[in-house]
Design a protein around this motif. Structure first.
Motif, mmCIF file in Angstrom:
data_model
loop_
_atom_site.group_PDB
_atom_site.id
_atom_site.type_symbol
_atom_site.label_atom_id
_atom_site.label_comp_id
_atom_site.label_asym_id
_atom_site.label_seq_id
_atom_site.Cartn_x
_atom_site.Cartn_y
_atom_site.Cartn_z
ATOM 1 N N ILE A 1 0.933 -1.361 -0.111
ATOM 2 C CA ILE A 1 0.088 -0.091 -0.067
ATOM 3 C C ILE A 1 0.782 1.296 -0.178
ATOM 4 C CG2 ILE A 1 -1.843 1.294 1.293
ATOM 5 C CD1 ILE A 1 -2.537 -1.483 2.454
ATOM 6 N N ILE B 1 -3.981 0.701 -2.801
ATOM 7 C CA ILE B 1 -3.458 -0.631 -2.673
ATOM 8 C C ILE B 1 -2.528 -0.919 -3.774
ATOM 9 C CG2 ILE B 1 -4.022 -3.066 -2.875
ATOM 10 C CD1 ILE B 1 -6.773 -2.250 -1.458
ATOM 11 N N VAL C 1 -7.852 2.478 -0.083
ATOM 12 C CA VAL C 1 -7.976 1.554 1.233
ATOM 13 C C VAL C 1 -9.465 1.668 1.859
ATOM 14 C CG1 VAL C 1 -7.284 1.031 3.720
ATOM 15 C CG2 VAL C 1 -5.588 1.564 1.852
#
Length: 83
Positions: free
Chosen positions: A18, A23, A48
């Motif tokens: 991340i 991501i 996220v």
């Protein structure tokens, strides 16, 4: 890289990369290969919090699922950042 040990699913763990709350990559160890590869590709590039909102609470068996475990992994990642 962030590794999360899953519970209640065929997958054993999820490894996440991340950056800037997005991501970059997601990989499941174990589980249904087609499902976990598909989920991993679909979440790449997503924020996220957006991913948590999409996947949290999805049921398969044992009160969870691989997508739900990914949401839990992302919550754990967020918690670890604040500690």
């Amino acid at each position: 890289m962030f590794t999360y040990k899953t519970q209640g699913t065929c997958s054993r763990q999820i490894v996440l990369e991340i950056q800037d709350d997005r991501i970059v990559s997601c990989a499941f160890d174990g589980g249904c290969t087609g499902n976990t590869q598909g989920v991993s590709r679909l979440v790449a590039g997503r924020k996220v919090d957006e991913t948590i909102a999409l996947l949290d609470g999805i049921q398969c068996r044992n009160g969870t699922s691989c997508p739900d475990q990914l949401a839990r992994a992302l919550k754990a990642w967020k918690q670890a950042r604040t500690e």
